[in-house]
Design a protein around this motif. Structure first.
Motif, short mmCIF file in Angstrom:
data_model
loop_
_atom_site.label_atom_id
_atom_site.label_comp_id
_atom_site.label_asym_id
_atom_site.label_seq_id
_atom_site.Cartn_x
_atom_site.Cartn_y
_atom_site.Cartn_z
N ASP A 13 0.85 -1.19 0.00
CA ASP A 13 0.00 0.00 0.00
C ASP A 13 0.89 1.24 0.00
OD1 ASP A 13 -1.88 2.03 0.55
OD2 ASP A 13 -3.16 0.62 1.61
N GLN A 55 -2.95 0.58 -4.06
CA GLN A 55 -2.63 -0.73 -3.47
C GLN A 55 -2.28 -1.69 -4.61
OE1 GLN A 55 -5.64 -3.51 -1.55
NE2 GLN A 55 -4.57 -2.75 0.27
N LEU A 66 -7.23 3.63 -4.11
CA LEU A 66 -8.02 3.69 -2.89
C LEU A 66 -8.14 5.13 -2.41
CD1 LEU A 66 -6.38 0.71 -0.92
CD2 LEU A 66 -8.44 0.65 -2.35
N ARG A 67 -9.03 5.35 -1.45
CA ARG A 67 -9.20 6.67 -0.86
C ARG A 67 -8.01 6.98 0.04
NH1 ARG A 67 -10.19 9.51 3.61
NH2 ARG A 67 -11.90 11.00 3.76
N PHE A 115 -15.02 7.50 -3.91
CA PHE A 115 -14.45 7.19 -2.60
C PHE A 115 -15.39 7.58 -1.46
CE2 PHE A 115 -10.32 8.13 -4.96
CZ PHE A 115 -10.12 6.79 -5.28
#
Length: 249
Positions: A13, A55, A66-67, A115
């Motif tokens: 991540d 990610q 991703l947020r 998101f």
């Protein structure tokens, strides 16, 4: 920037962030009635936060967006005006100083439906002051006393953080309020409800009281002071207690 990976075989991540700040300041001093040195002015700081989070899955060519912990496009603006007056009420014997500052703070995010980020604006303001006096007790000895109030408004992380962090899963205050959450007794996993609904964050404030003596001669200088610092409305992390499981919301 941040890189997280619990095991060599686990998902990787990565999160990147940058903050661009523009600051504007102005200050002037004027002599009023021949004995008052009045300083006044203002300042504005604008912060623009750019963030992204990716990610990586089973190989570097497969990834999902991703947020970020703080939403991309978040803006934080700090504005303040101030005035201070210094004067000698007894020439060479007693001098006074006093000032006021008003601060206004604005936090905002832009909607990102992918998101679940909504348009949001949170504002807060506060007034601080300082007051002090110097009294000449002797040619080489002065007594001083001062009282001050300071404050710290909630920052972008306090107001906008959402997601897994080292302390658990962060919820922004507005999100917790919308869910009808109750504040926990601590920030631990064993926290229980304190029976108080989560409220909007207020600025932290501090009061400082100080008194002292200052001695100065051609061969020696010394000072002695006592002070008291009091912190109020401290912003703390708390476990929130939801009325229904999060999975059912």
């Amino acid at each position: 920037d941040r890189l997280e990976q619990t095991l060599p075989t686990a998902l990787r991540d990565t999160e990147n962030a940058s903050v661009t700040v523009f600051g504007y300041q102005g200050q002037s001093t004027a002599l009023v009635a021949r004995k008052h040195a009045v300083t006044f002015g203002g300042e504005i700081y604008e912060e623009f936060i750019s963030t992204s989070r990716v990610q990586f899955l089973d190989n570097p060519s497969r990834q999902v967006t991703l947020r970020p912990e703080i939403p991309d496009g978040t803006r934080y603006t700090s504005t303040s005006v101030f005035v201070q007056d210094s004067t000698d009420i007894l020439a060479g014997r007693v001098s006074l100083r006093g000032g006021l500052r008003y601060g206004h703070f604005g936090f905002s995010t832009k909607a990102q439906p992918a998101f679940n980020v909504k348009d949001e604006e949170v504002t807060s303001d506060a007034v601080t002051f300082n007051a002090g006096a110097v009294v000449a007790l002797h040619t080489n000895l002065n007594a001083t006393v001062s009282v001050n109030r300071g404050f710290r408004a909630a920052n972008a992380f306090d107001l906008g953080a959402l997601g897994v962090t080292g302390g658990g899963y962060e919820l922004s205050p507005t999100t917790a309020i919308a869910l009808g959450a109750l504040a926990g007794t601590s920030d631990g996993a064993d926290a229980v409800s304190a029976g108080v609904a989560v409220e909007a964050l207020k600025p932290e404030s501090m009061y400082a009281y100080e008194a002292g003596l200052k001695f100065r001669s051609s061969k020696l200088s010394a000072s002695l002071s006592v002070f008291d610092l009091e912190l109020h409305d401290q912003i703390l992390r708390r476990t929130v207690i939801l009325p229904v499981p999060l999975s059912q919301i």
